[in-house]
Design an enzyme around this catalytic site. Structure first.
Site, short mmCIF file in Angstrom:
data_model
loop_
_atom_site.label_atom_id
_atom_site.label_comp_id
_atom_site.label_asym_id
_atom_site.label_seq_id
_atom_site.Cartn_x
_atom_site.Cartn_y
_atom_site.Cartn_z
CG HIS A 10 5.17 1.19 2.64
ND1 HIS A 10 4.66 2.31 2.02
CD2 HIS A 10 4.62 1.18 3.88
CE1 HIS A 10 3.85 2.94 2.84
NE2 HIS A 10 3.79 2.27 3.97
NE ARG A 34 8.50 -4.79 11.53
CZ ARG A 34 7.75 -3.76 11.15
NH1 ARG A 34 6.42 -3.84 11.24
NH2 ARG A 34 8.31 -2.65 10.69
CG HIS A 70 -0.11 0.20 2.52
ND1 HIS A 70 0.63 -0.82 3.09
CD2 HIS A 70 0.08 1.29 3.33
CE1 HIS A 70 1.22 -0.38 4.18
NE2 HIS A 70 0.91 0.90 4.35
CG ASP A 76 1.71 5.27 4.78
OD1 ASP A 76 1.22 4.13 4.66
OD2 ASP A 76 2.71 5.51 5.48
#
Length: 286
Positions: free
Chosen positions: A220, A230, A164, A166
């Site tokens: 990204h 994570r 996607h 941002d």
């Protein structure tokens, strides 16, 4: 028996997991070259005009060529970042049902999210959970995402977050040492080498439109890890919904639009198609 903190991904999305063929759906995840983002020392902004100009130029070049860069000497102490991460871990380690109904911090309804309700295939499913916190009452604009990516037993066939861009002006990200963030540069995916000492900055769609495509909002994603969870925290700088985004350059690549209009279009596309189209929806028609 103690309840797991992990969302019930496989149970909820069991229809998507049928007939999984290794490497068939996600062949590009198996081998991605690692890269280090441009590293910028923000203390140079306080070292006189020559150093200040050089630092600004470094930021501009990274924003044009990468759309991503990392900063050190940013003014946020390591102690504060470690304390924030500790509180984040404590929150996400709560049982799943508690997080679904969490009210201790007066978060707005729907702030806890996990998976991808609109997913129709594995490529659209994000193996992650997050608290989306609006900071508008405190900072005037923007929002904070506190994210956890549980370890994924079916790796490498799963995204922590699907590819996607941002939908904001800029994003400020603090991540741990696990890694998993990947971005596109020159048409190729690269894995970002984690640096817990740095903050990652990336250009959003609104900045790309405002700059008339000078600065890049880069695609990204986060790749799930088979063994380790994570954690990351992201701040999304967004204007008010009635703010008009328009470049002063001529010719202008994109028509003028409000942030509210852009956000609504993104939400409609995700609901109908399972993903956003973003800025191409707002290109000037010739």
């Amino acid at each position: 028996m103690e309840e797991s903190p992990d969302p019930p991904f496989e149970q909820t999305y069991k229809n998507l997991f049928n007939n999984i063929t290794p490497q068939k759906n996600f062949p590009e995840l198996s081998a991605v070259e690692e890269c280090e983002l441009p590293l910028i020392d923000l203390s140079r902004l306080n070292l006189g005009e020559i150093e200040r100009r050089a630092c600004k130029k470094q930021i501009a070049v990274a924003s044009r060529e990468w759309g991503f860069f990392q900063v050190i000497n940013h003014g946020i102490s390591r102690e504060i970042l470690e304390k924030m991460r500790g509180e984040q871990v404590k929150l996400f380690k709560k049982p799943f049902h508690e997080k679904m109904n969490y009210k201790d911090l007066n978060f707005s309804a729907g702030s806890y999210r996990w998976g991808t309700p609109s997913a129709t295939c594995l490529k659209q499913l994000s193996w992650s959970e997050a608290f989306h916190v609006s900071l508008s009452d405190v900072l005037g604009s923007g929002g904070l995402d506190s994210l956890r990516y549980p370890h994924c037993p079916i790796y490498p066939q799963m995204f922590g977050i699907m590819p996607h861009t941002d939908s904001d002006f800029i994003t400020v990200l603090h991540q741990d040492h696990i890694g998993g963030l990947q971005l596109v540069k020159d048409g190729k995916w690269f894995a970002v080498k984690p640096n817990p000492e740095a903050l990652i900055i990336n250009i959003g769609d609104l900045f790309q439109a405002w700059s008339n495509n000078v600065y890049k909002s880069v695609e990204h994603r986060v790749v799930a890890n088979p063994l380790n969870e994570r954690f990351s925290t992201a701040y999304f700088f967004c204007p008010s919904y009635d703010t008009v985004i328009q470049s002063g350059d001529v010719p202008c690549v994109y028509r003028s639009f409000s942030f509210g209009e852009y956000r609504k279009q993104v939400q409609e596309d995700v609901k109908i198609f399972g993903h956003k189209f973003g800025l191409p929806r707002f290109l000037v028609q010739i």
